[in-house]
Scaffold this active site. Structure first.
Site, PDB file in Angstrom:
ATOM      1  N   TYR A  74       0.838  -1.181   0.000  1.00  0.00           N
ATOM      2  CA  TYR A  74       0.000   0.000   0.000  1.00  0.00           C
ATOM      3  C   TYR A  74       0.889   1.251   0.000  1.00  0.00           C
ATOM      4  O   TYR A  74       1.755   1.403   0.865  1.00  0.00           O
ATOM      5  CB  TYR A  74      -0.898  -0.006   1.244  1.00  0.00           C
ATOM      6  CG  TYR A  74      -1.789   1.211   1.328  1.00  0.00           C
ATOM      7  CD1 TYR A  74      -2.791   1.415   0.363  1.00  0.00           C
ATOM      8  CD2 TYR A  74      -1.629   2.154   2.334  1.00  0.00           C
ATOM      9  CE1 TYR A  74      -3.603   2.531   0.425  1.00  0.00           C
ATOM     10  CE2 TYR A  74      -2.448   3.268   2.403  1.00  0.00           C
ATOM     11  CZ  TYR A  74      -3.431   3.461   1.441  1.00  0.00           C
ATOM     12  OH  TYR A  74      -4.227   4.564   1.490  1.00  0.00           O
ATOM     13  N   HIS A 113      -4.701   5.085  -2.394  1.00  0.00           N
ATOM     14  CA  HIS A 113      -5.861   5.968  -2.517  1.00  0.00           C
ATOM     15  C   HIS A 113      -5.417   7.303  -3.111  1.00  0.00           C
ATOM     16  O   HIS A 113      -4.357   7.803  -2.777  1.00  0.00           O
ATOM     17  CB  HIS A 113      -6.469   6.253  -1.136  1.00  0.00           C
ATOM     18  CG  HIS A 113      -7.207   5.092  -0.561  1.00  0.00           C
ATOM     19  ND1 HIS A 113      -6.604   4.161   0.265  1.00  0.00           N
ATOM     20  CD2 HIS A 113      -8.501   4.702  -0.680  1.00  0.00           C
ATOM     21  CE1 HIS A 113      -7.489   3.258   0.630  1.00  0.00           C
ATOM     22  NE2 HIS A 113      -8.656   3.549   0.069  1.00  0.00           N
TER      23      HIS A 113
HETATM   24  C1  LIG Z   1       2.031  12.609  -9.152  1.00  0.00           C
HETATM   25  C2  LIG Z   1       3.499  12.994  -9.014  1.00  0.00           C
HETATM   26  C3  LIG Z   1       4.117  12.148  -7.941  1.00  0.00           C
HETATM   27  C4  LIG Z   1       4.238  12.752 -10.341  1.00  0.00           C
HETATM   28  O1  LIG Z   1       5.624  12.949 -10.138  1.00  0.00           O
HETATM   29  P1  LIG Z   1       6.576  13.390 -11.314  1.00  0.00           P
HETATM   30  O2  LIG Z   1       7.978  13.309 -10.828  1.00  0.00           O
HETATM   31  O3  LIG Z   1       6.140  14.682 -11.879  1.00  0.00           O
HETATM   32  O4  LIG Z   1       6.337  12.263 -12.406  1.00  0.00           O
HETATM   33  P2  LIG Z   1       7.310  11.799 -13.566  1.00  0.00           P
HETATM   34  O5  LIG Z   1       8.081  12.943 -14.081  1.00  0.00           O
HETATM   35  O6  LIG Z   1       8.102  10.628 -13.133  1.00  0.00           O
HETATM   36  O7  LIG Z   1       6.257  11.334 -14.624  1.00  0.00           O
HETATM   37  C5  LIG Z   1       6.235  10.040 -15.163  1.00  0.00           C
HETATM   38  C6  LIG Z   1       5.112   9.977 -16.187  1.00  0.00           C
HETATM   39  O8  LIG Z   1       3.837  10.076 -15.559  1.00  0.00           O
HETATM   40  C7  LIG Z   1       2.951  10.814 -16.388  1.00  0.00           C
HETATM   41  N1  LIG Z   1       2.544  12.046 -15.715  1.00  0.00           N
HETATM   42  C8  LIG Z   1       3.135  12.640 -14.668  1.00  0.00           C
HETATM   43  N2  LIG Z   1       2.469  13.744 -14.308  1.00  0.00           N
HETATM   44  C9  LIG Z   1       1.424  13.835 -15.134  1.00  0.00           C
HETATM   45  C10 LIG Z   1       0.379  14.770 -15.280  1.00  0.00           C
HETATM   46  N3  LIG Z   1       0.292  15.830 -14.450  1.00  0.00           N
HETATM   47  N4  LIG Z   1      -0.537  14.577 -16.242  1.00  0.00           N
HETATM   48  C11 LIG Z   1      -0.424  13.534 -17.087  1.00  0.00           C
HETATM   49  N5  LIG Z   1       0.549  12.630 -17.005  1.00  0.00           N
HETATM   50  C12 LIG Z   1       1.467  12.766 -16.048  1.00  0.00           C
HETATM   51  C13 LIG Z   1       3.717  11.124 -17.648  1.00  0.00           C
HETATM   52  O9  LIG Z   1       3.496  10.105 -18.567  1.00  0.00           O
HETATM   53  C14 LIG Z   1       5.131  11.098 -17.166  1.00  0.00           C
HETATM   54  O10 LIG Z   1       6.054  10.855 -18.188  1.00  0.00           O
HETATM   55  P3  LIG Z   1       6.582  12.076 -19.097  1.00  0.00           P
HETATM   56  O11 LIG Z   1       6.938  13.195 -18.200  1.00  0.00           O
HETATM   57  O12 LIG Z   1       7.742  11.481 -19.784  1.00  0.00           O
HETATM   58  O13 LIG Z   1       5.449  12.432 -19.980  1.00  0.00           O
HETATM   59  C15 LIG Z   1       3.632  14.496  -8.689  1.00  0.00           C
HETATM   60  O14 LIG Z   1       2.867  15.236  -9.564  1.00  0.00           O
HETATM   61  C16 LIG Z   1       3.235  14.862  -7.271  1.00  0.00           C
HETATM   62  O15 LIG Z   1       4.059  14.853  -6.392  1.00  0.00           O
HETATM   63  N6  LIG Z   1       1.977  15.221  -7.054  1.00  0.00           N
HETATM   64  C17 LIG Z   1       1.487  15.569  -5.737  1.00  0.00           C
HETATM   65  C18 LIG Z   1       1.431  14.371  -4.824  1.00  0.00           C
HETATM   66  C19 LIG Z   1       0.403  13.362  -5.229  1.00  0.00           C
HETATM   67  O16 LIG Z   1      -0.663  13.697  -5.634  1.00  0.00           O
HETATM   68  N7  LIG Z   1       0.771  12.081  -5.102  1.00  0.00           N
HETATM   69  C20 LIG Z   1      -0.105  10.998  -5.446  1.00  0.00           C
HETATM   70  C21 LIG Z   1      -0.845  10.452  -4.259  1.00  0.00           C
HETATM   71  S1  LIG Z   1       0.190   9.380  -3.297  1.00  0.00           S
END
Ligand SMILES: CC(C)(COP(=O)(O)OP(=O)(O)OC[C@H]1O[C@@H](n2cnc3c(N)ncnc32)[C@H](O)[C@@H]1OP(=O)(O)O)[C@@H](O)C(=O)NCCC(=O)NCCS
Lengths: 185, 704
Positions: A74, A113
């Site tokens: 999880y 979640h």
């Molecule tokens: C969700 C989160 C962890 C993504 O982290 P990140 O480091 O930006 O992600 P990555 O750069 O590794 O992205 C990997 C792939 O995911 C997809 N992706 C990431 N963010 C995306 C977005 N906002 N919309 C669409 N696709 C997305 C893309 O395919 C991306 O590949 P690409 O950049 O080559 O296109 C980040 O936005 C975050 O910290 N958000 C707030 C916390 C959260 O909501 N966490 C989830 C609940 S636990």
């Protein structure tokens, strides 16, 4: 003098320790709208590979924390600071979790979640093959409406053979524990 | 084409053919053409040059070089001949000759791009950046439509250190270029290069704005974010240095919002706040940084220091203690260097001084002194240790170090504080003012109020003594013996021993001047070492009272060679003059003679009257000088309250920096007299520097 272009930043995962746990707290405080209990952090420090800080060069810019929940893993928190998104750090953390799952024969899936309004996160997890399996109404008590999707991805092990886990028992425990954690969030 | 063959002639067409053959690597055919031309026009320079080039291409280098010399001799005015000469020398790696040849060629054919290109490459190869820049400029003038011309010139300017010029060239080009037709990666690279140039030019603010403006054009997000974070830090240091502290604070907070996990950012924020006098906030921020990385000893001690400076003594002491165990070093050579503890004791002393708790301040000052004494005493161990280990270089370094151990700025500071406290205690022995004050206070109270007050006082006294007990580590044997007796008082887990110095006893000394002299002893030559400026004035106060005029002369002499403000030199000299005139009969004639000889030299033969006038003049221009002049009057019989009232009067108007005001405040705050109007002065200073925390730390009530 730094040459901005010449060098490529290095991405890495690092240990969570009593010495740097405050950085983990800080990151969660900024990224997530819910706050976590002291116990959550105490457990995280003791969680070994299940809790990791994400580094860009020497900077801590993200963190992931998960736990084994019966036959599943999880994900409790996973995120990185806004200026450092879309650099692949999220991918690195998800891959880390998936590797943990693959290493552990009894783990059948990874799940988590996500707030239904957090479209970015849903999209993010979908790129890795996670699917929405259920939507829980009022999951986040402090948010409104606070509905959450459960996203899940099945884990396939290389030599899929006799999975010896006695599923039922674990599943019930898992559910109970998930409930408890929800309160912490 | 050859300029010396008439257009349309047979030779000219042969020459053209020769060039074509060379370019298509048909060397034999080329040589044949050369031969035919030379038959008709023997010693034709440019033909010989081409012949040399072709022969060279056929790997007959010596022959080629001979032909080339002939060519140049035959036609000194030919750019082509010189160019070929350059090419041949370049191939031999004789860059000096090659450079001369290309320069010559370029002089003759100023618009020949091939020559200019060869020249510029060679210039950058031999790091002749100025030449490189000049050549690239010519190139740009000739071919402004080509990107490489702009970039080449920009880089050349960068290399010669004309960074502003380079920025201009690059931005000019970027403004001209048509984005639609350019590779996005290359455009991005050029923008990042501009940012880098701005950073190199210390234009952090501009770089940051640029980065924001062109963010969309930069494809490598990772380097944007990293650069932005650095940039913010640099910009910030710069602003802090320039004294634009509010800007600096805003910048650092932007940086923290951007990446809040960077420990250094909070450290910087703390430093800026400290410079603004906001000590409490500064300590909170640096302590926050400490919590982000509790394994970092450097940050830990910084946090302790900031907390102590903010008057948060207990917190500071606890934090300092976190690493205390690990600072105990068993290697004697390292132990020597390991002066961790003395900084801590000194900071504690300062913190108590700022609070007005002279007893505890003295206890910590004695602790510092004991470390230095220990250091020197330990020499005996090192003599045998180093010789046994044949550690000769270390040993001799060590001996020198030991000789000058007390010249360390931390010890000098310690002695300075000790002298000022003891000089004050000599003037107004502890208790005298306090008792008077207490009696007046008690007289005004009702019976129940008095009871409550007294019991509170008793508790406070007990607590104060306990505190002292915990923090003055007795390193010596004496402490260890006493340790057993007082064990029950010890806090668990603390390695500290009994008080070697009891704050109450220290402050009630009946021989304040002797006590001060113990601190001064190793420094009585007043060497002009770091920190000495701060010691000289209090040392003069002690020595004048102790009737040691010759030592005062020594101190004054060092004052003239160190960075002591003029008003301090004058006030100190006046103190000595006054001493001489009031003790004329008691001074030994020889001593008198020396004084008469030396003193005038220190103050350009000025009379007492002249000096007083000069001091008055200085006092009308700065609060620090004014306070100094006023406090001098105190030693001449003017009442303390009049002196302080006068300072208060000018506290708002006379020029003063925060640091100066804080120093004035401290010198007044610890004057042993409660009714002297100190709180009025405090209010005035606080009003002038509303953010500063230094003025509120002092617990006037706790002062004697
Ligand atoms: C969700 C989160 C962890 C993504 O982290 P990140 O480091 O930006 O992600 P990555 O750069 O590794 O992205 C990997 C792939 O995911 C997809 N992706 C990431 N963010 C995306 C977005 N906002 N919309 C669409 N696709 C997305 C893309 O395919 C991306 O590949 P690409 O950049 O080559 O296109 C980040 O936005 C975050 O910290 N958000 C707030 C916390 C959260 O909501 N966490 C989830 C609940 S636990």
């Amino acid at each position: 003098m730094a040459e901005p272009k010449a060098k490529k930043a290095r991405m890495d995962l690092g240990e969570l320790t009593p010495h740097n746990v405050k950085q983990f707290k800080l990151i969660n405080k900024i990224i997530f709208p819910v706050s976590y209990s002291d116990k959550f952090y105490k457990d995280a420090v003791a969680a070994g590979e299940y809790a990791r800080l994400a580094y860009l060069d020497d900077l801590v810019v993200g963190a992931v924390c998960c736990r084994v929940d019966g036959t599943k893993i999880y994900i409790m928190t996973l995120g990185c600071l806004a200026p450092y998104r879309r650099l692949g750090l999220g991918r690195m953390m998800v891959e880390h979790v998936m590797n943990l799952a693959r290493k552990d024969k009894k783990v059948t899936a990874v799940f988590l979640h996500v707030d239904v309004n957090n479209e970015d996160a849903v999209e993010f997890y979908k790129t890795f093959g996670f699917e929405v399996t259920e939507t829980v109404k009022g999951y986040y008590k402090k948010l409104s409406p606070g509905d959450a999707h459960v996203l899940e991805k099945k884990v396939t092990h290389e030599s899929e053979g006799d999975s010896s886990s006695n599923g039922d028992d674990d599943e019930t425990k898992a559910a109970a524990k998930a409930d408890k954690d929800k309160d912490a969030k | 084409m050859s300029r010396t063959l008439p257009e349309g002639s047979k030779e000219a067409s042969l020459f053209r053919k020769m060039l074509r053959s060379y370019e298509s690597k048909q060397y034999k055919a080329g040589l044949k053409c050369a031969k035919s031309i030379l038959e008709r026009k023997p010693k034709h320079g440019e033909t010989l040059a081409m012949q040399a080039l072709i022969t060279n291409a056929m790997d007959k280098h010596d022959e080629a070089m001979e032909l080339c010399h002939e060519a140049v001799k035959a036609d000194l005015g030919s750019g082509m001949c010189w160019h070929v000469r350059g090419i041949l020398y370049r191939q031999k790696c004789d860059y000096d000759q090659a450079l001369r040849s290309f320069l010559r060629a370029a002089q003759i054919e100023a618009e020949n791009q091939t020559i200019l290109r060869d020249l510029s490459h060679l210039q950058v190869q031999v790091r002749d950046y100025e030449g490189f820049r000049d050549t690239r400029r010519k190139f740009l003038e000739l071919r402004g439509g080509v990107r490489a011309s702009w970039l080449g010139y920009g880089v050349a300017q960068h290399m010669t250190g004309e960074i502003s010029g380079a920025i201009e060239t690059m931005t000019q080009y970027l403004g001209l270029q048509d984005d639609a037709n350019t590779n996005a990666y290359e455009t991005s690279e050029m923008h990042m290069y501009v940012v880098m140039l701005m950073m190199a030019n210390n234009e952090h603010d501009r770089a940051l704005t640029y980065l924001n403006d062109y963010e969309e054009k930069i494809v490598d997000r990772r380097s944007i974010e990293e650069t932005r974070a650095q940039l913010l830090l640099n910009l910030n240091r710069h602003q802090d240095r320039l004294g634009q502290r509010d800007d600096a604070l805003a910048t650092i907070r932007r940086a923290i919002d951007h990446t809040p996990t960077v420990v250094e950012l909070y450290m910087v924020e703390g430093r800026i706040l400290k410079h603004l006098g906001r000590l409490d906030e500064a300590a909170t921020q640096v302590d926050f940084a400490r919590q982000l990385d509790t394994a970092d000893r450097f940050i830990n001690s910084k946090a302790a220091k900031y907390l102590l400076r903010a008057g948060r003594i207990e917190e500071g002491q606890t934090i300092a203690g976190l690493f205390a165990r690990e600072t105990r070093n068993t290697d004697p050579l390292n132990q020597l260097r390991d002066m961790q503890c003395s900084w801590y004791e000194l900071e504690c002393a300062k913190a108590y001084l700022a609070k007005g708790d002279l007893g505890n301040a003295l206890a910590h000052l004695h602790a510092v002194k004991s470390f230095y004494k220990q250091l020197v005493d330990d020499q005996f161990d090192f003599h045998s240790y180093c010789l046994r280990k044949v550690n000769l270089r270390a040993y001799t370094r060590l001996l020198k170090y030991e000789d000058e151990a007390y010249f360390h700025k931390r010890y000098v500071q310690t002695a300075a504080y000790a002298c000022s406290v003891y000089a004050e205690l000599h003037n107004n022995p502890f208790g005298s003012a306090k008792e008077r004050e207490e009696q007046e206070r008690l007289a005004k109270m009702s019976e129940s109020e008095r009871k409550k007050y007294l019991s509170k006082q008793r508790k406070a006294a007990k607590k104060g003594a306990g505190k002292g007990a915990n923090h003055h580590n007795a390193r010596g044997k004496k402490g260890a013996q006493q340790d057993n007796k007082n064990k029950d008082k010890e806090q668990k887990g603390k390695k500290s021993k009994t008080p070697q110095w009891n704050p109450n006893e220290l402050v009630q000394t009946s021989k304040a001047l002797d006590d001060a002299l113990v601190f001064l002893q190793p420094l009585l030559n007043f060497p002009a070492v770091e920190g000495m400026e701060s010691l000289l004035e209090p040392a003069v106060d002690v020595l004048v009272r102790r009737k040691r005029p010759l030592l005062v002369i020594k101190a004054l002499r060092t004052m003239t060679t160190t960075d002591v403000p003029r008003h301090v030199l004058i006030a100190s000299t006046l103190k000595l003059m006054r001493f001489i005139s009031t003790n004329a009969d008691a001074i030994n004639p020889t001593v008198r003679e020396i004084i008469d000889e030396e003193l005038p030299q220190l103050v350009e033969n000025k009379s007492e009257q002249d000096l007083r006038k000069e001091l008055e003049d200085l006092a009308s221009k700065s609060l620090a000088a004014f306070a100094c002049a006023q406090l001098l009057k105190r030693s001449e019989g003017v009442s303390t309250s009049d002196v302080i009232a006068a300072i208060t009067d000018k506290a708002a108007s006379l020029p003063a920096t925060l640091d100066e005001a804080a120093a004035v405040w401290l010198s007044v705050a610890n004057v042993q007299d409660m009714h002297a109007g100190k709180s009025e002065l405090r209010a005035a200073l606080q009003k002038r520097f509303p953010d500063a925390h230094v003025f509120t730390q002092h617990q006037l009530g706790a002062t004697a």
